[in-house]
Design an enzyme around this catalytic site. Structure first.
Site, mmCIF file in Angstrom:
data_model
loop_
_atom_site.group_PDB
_atom_site.id
_atom_site.type_symbol
_atom_site.label_atom_id
_atom_site.label_comp_id
_atom_site.label_asym_id
_atom_site.label_seq_id
_atom_site.Cartn_x
_atom_site.Cartn_y
_atom_site.Cartn_z
ATOM 1 N N LEU A 93 0.831 -1.214 0.000
ATOM 2 C CA LEU A 93 0.000 0.000 0.000
ATOM 3 C C LEU A 93 0.856 1.251 0.000
ATOM 4 O O LEU A 93 0.394 2.319 -0.372
ATOM 5 C CB LEU A 93 -0.894 0.016 1.248
ATOM 6 C CG LEU A 93 -1.937 -1.087 1.347
ATOM 7 C CD1 LEU A 93 -2.568 -1.085 2.728
ATOM 8 C CD2 LEU A 93 -2.997 -0.911 0.267
ATOM 9 N N GLY A 94 2.075 1.078 0.435
ATOM 10 C CA GLY A 94 2.938 2.253 0.487
ATOM 11 C C GLY A 94 4.266 1.930 1.114
ATOM 12 O O GLY A 94 4.439 0.885 1.736
ATOM 13 N N LYS A 95 5.201 2.826 0.893
ATOM 14 C CA LYS A 95 6.524 2.705 1.491
ATOM 15 C C LYS A 95 6.652 3.841 2.476
ATOM 16 O O LYS A 95 6.306 4.968 2.144
ATOM 17 C CB LYS A 95 7.584 2.866 0.389
ATOM 18 C CG LYS A 95 8.473 1.642 0.220
ATOM 19 C CD LYS A 95 9.715 2.020 -0.556
ATOM 20 C CE LYS A 95 9.950 0.982 -1.631
ATOM 21 N NZ LYS A 95 10.767 1.435 -2.729
ATOM 22 N N GLY A 96 7.092 3.524 3.682
ATOM 23 C CA GLY A 96 7.270 4.601 4.644
ATOM 24 C C GLY A 96 8.679 4.548 5.180
ATOM 25 O O GLY A 96 9.504 3.796 4.664
ATOM 26 N N GLY A 149 10.169 0.834 6.428
ATOM 27 C CA GLY A 149 9.555 -0.393 5.911
ATOM 28 C C GLY A 149 8.326 -0.134 5.074
ATOM 29 O O GLY A 149 8.000 1.004 4.752
ATOM 30 N N VAL A 156 4.121 -1.029 3.912
ATOM 31 C CA VAL A 156 2.783 -1.336 4.404
ATOM 32 C C VAL A 156 2.103 -2.248 3.392
ATOM 33 O O VAL A 156 2.180 -1.996 2.187
ATOM 34 C CB VAL A 156 1.936 -0.055 4.550
ATOM 35 C CG1 VAL A 156 0.650 -0.355 5.306
ATOM 36 C CG2 VAL A 156 2.711 1.046 5.212
ATOM 37 N N ASP A 198 3.418 15.598 14.142
ATOM 38 C CA ASP A 198 3.921 15.245 12.816
ATOM 39 C C ASP A 198 2.764 15.138 11.827
ATOM 40 O O ASP A 198 2.721 14.240 10.997
ATOM 41 C CB ASP A 198 4.682 13.910 12.909
ATOM 42 C CG ASP A 198 5.548 13.644 11.678
ATOM 43 O OD1 ASP A 198 5.891 14.618 10.967
ATOM 44 O OD2 ASP A 198 5.857 12.473 11.420
HETATM 45 C C1 AK3 Z 1 -3.773 2.589 3.021
HETATM 46 N N1 AK3 Z 1 -1.729 3.230 3.294
HETATM 47 C C2 AK3 Z 1 7.417 4.442 14.132
HETATM 48 C C3 AK3 Z 1 8.787 4.382 14.223
HETATM 49 C C4 AK3 Z 1 9.556 3.790 13.246
HETATM 50 C C5 AK3 Z 1 -3.554 1.823 6.588
HETATM 51 C C6 AK3 Z 1 7.533 3.295 12.018
HETATM 52 C C7 AK3 Z 1 -3.434 2.378 4.380
HETATM 53 C C8 AK3 Z 1 -1.531 2.687 5.800
HETATM 54 C C9 AK3 Z 1 -2.121 2.785 4.525
HETATM 55 C C10 AK3 Z 1 4.579 3.906 11.947
HETATM 56 C C11 AK3 Z 1 2.228 4.033 11.367
HETATM 57 C C12 AK3 Z 1 0.751 4.123 9.484
HETATM 58 C C13 AK3 Z 1 0.133 4.155 10.676
HETATM 59 C C14 AK3 Z 1 0.101 4.203 8.141
HETATM 60 C C15 AK3 Z 1 0.351 2.979 7.304
HETATM 61 F F1 AK3 Z 1 8.570 5.280 16.336
HETATM 62 N N2 AK3 Z 1 0.962 4.092 11.740
HETATM 63 S S1 AK3 Z 1 2.407 4.051 9.687
HETATM 64 C C16 AK3 Z 1 -0.451 3.788 2.898
HETATM 65 N N3 AK3 Z 1 -2.721 3.088 2.412
HETATM 66 N N4 AK3 Z 1 -4.162 1.888 5.398
HETATM 67 N N5 AK3 Z 1 -2.278 2.192 6.808
HETATM 68 N N6 AK3 Z 1 -0.266 3.089 6.028
HETATM 69 C C17 AK3 Z 1 9.450 4.981 15.419
HETATM 70 F F2 AK3 Z 1 10.271 4.118 15.914
HETATM 71 F F3 AK3 Z 1 10.084 6.058 15.073
HETATM 72 C C18 AK3 Z 1 8.914 3.243 12.140
HETATM 73 C C19 AK3 Z 1 6.788 3.903 13.023
HETATM 74 N N7 AK3 Z 1 5.432 3.970 13.008
HETATM 75 O O1 AK3 Z 1 4.992 3.771 10.820
HETATM 76 N N8 AK3 Z 1 3.258 4.029 12.246
#
Ligand code: AK3
Length: 293
Positions: free
Chosen positions: A31-34, A37, A39, A148
């Site tokens: 669904l996406g790259k963040g 990692g 999703v 954020d």
């Molecule tokens: C549909 N997409 C915290 C750290 C390090 C649901 C990561 C859809 C999606 C969707 C996180 C997240 C997120 C929610 C959204 C995910 F703390 N909570 S990411 C794109 N499309 N439906 N979700 N995307 C820390 F260590 F710094 C790494 C996180 N936390 O990524 N939290």
């Protein structure tokens, strides 16, 4: 969901509750790259329940020493229950990954909708700002500051209802806070200058988003961090003549992008602002099409 104590995971954080594993899920499309990692769309095999799985590399977390921050996010987000806050259902880990089990937001990132249509209609912008204001009022009541909020962290469900996601940089606090880093565009002057700040930083960000929804770009954007920093601390705000934006919208933005945090419009006052009252759909639902032009 399971509660985690701040900073320190319990020896067995799931005490008697079932522990999820990747085998419990059928994994679908990405669904996406963040940060840290990807999703994935996923379905829990037994219940057939659709979720999103955020897979985070442990190696990355260790590199930046962010374990405690992730546990804090899980604790904060699982204590929140609001229609405009993305739910976190649980988490588990294997040898190499941390996995967050998240509510699936079928229409994805608001960011993509904004890029596609360049800017939103006043109706849609006001509806999103209203939803965001309600979600933030709820978070602030629970002493949670998100810190954020940006279009990438705003998701849309199937009906177009806005969901705030990613509480990775949030804090739960009754007192003023210091620190942090990242993209400057959405940060209040007191944050970019590394001063003490409180929940009013989220009110500033509402002003930034309102501007970006209506004009398609954040108000202090420049080609460099240094120049964006300068524009933020000067509150160097101007309203282009196109697209045409109503005087009431500009009034709300001007009352949120105020350097003195104490003088920013309160969340309650945003709810009562004429531009919101006139334009926002109180149900929070935005249908498919975006720009009116
Ligand atoms: C549909 N997409 C915290 C750290 C390090 C649901 C990561 C859809 C999606 C969707 C996180 C997240 C997120 C929610 C959204 C995910 F703390 N909570 S990411 C794109 N499309 N439906 N979700 N995307 C820390 F260590 F710094 C790494 C996180 N936390 O990524 N939290």
């Amino acid at each position: 969901m399971v509660k985690v104590s701040e900073g320190k995971p319990e020896p067995n954080p799931n005490k008697g509750l079932p522990t999820w594993t990747l085998q419990d899920f059928e994994i679908g499309k990405p669904l996406g790259k963040g940060k840290f990692g990807k999703v994935y769309l996923a379905r829990e095999k037994k219940s057939k329940y659709i979720v999103a799985l955020k897979v985070i590399f442990k190696q990355q977390l260790e590199k930046y020493r962010l374990h405690h921050q992730l546990l804090r996010e899980i604790e904060i987000q699982s204590s929140l229950n609001h229609p405009n806050v993305l739910r976190i259902f649980g988490w588990f880990h294997d040898k190499d990954h941390f996995i967050l089990i998240l509510e699936y937001a079928a229409r994805g990132e608001l960011y993509k909708e904004l890029r596609k249509s360049k800017h939103l209609s006043e109706k849609h912008a006001a509806t999103y700002i209203l939803s965001l204001t309600k979600a933030l009022a709820y978070c602030h009541e629970k002493h949670v500051i998100h810190r954020d909020i940006k279009p990438e962290n705003l998701l849309l469900d199937l009906e177009g209802r806005l969901k705030i996601a990613d509480f990775g940089w949030s804090v739960q606090s009754r007192t003023k806070r210091h620190t942090m880093c990242g993209t400057l565009d959405y940060l209040a002057p007191e944050m970019v200058e590394n001063k003490a700040h409180d929940y009013t930083v989220d009110n500033w960000t509402l002003g930034i988003l309102c501007y970006e929804f209506l004009y398609g770009v954040p108000p202090f954007e420049t080609e460099s961090q240094t120049n964006t920093f300068k524009r933020i601390i000067k509150v160097d705000l101007s309203f282009p003549s196109t697209p045409r934006v109503s005087a009431e919208a500009k009034d709300l933005i001007s009352k949120l992008l105020v350097k003195d945090a104490l003088k920013r419009l309160s969340l309650q006052k945003i709810l009562e602002h004429p531009w919101i009252v006139k334009n926002a759909d109180p149900s929070g639902v935005c249908s498919g099409g975006v720009s009116q032009i």
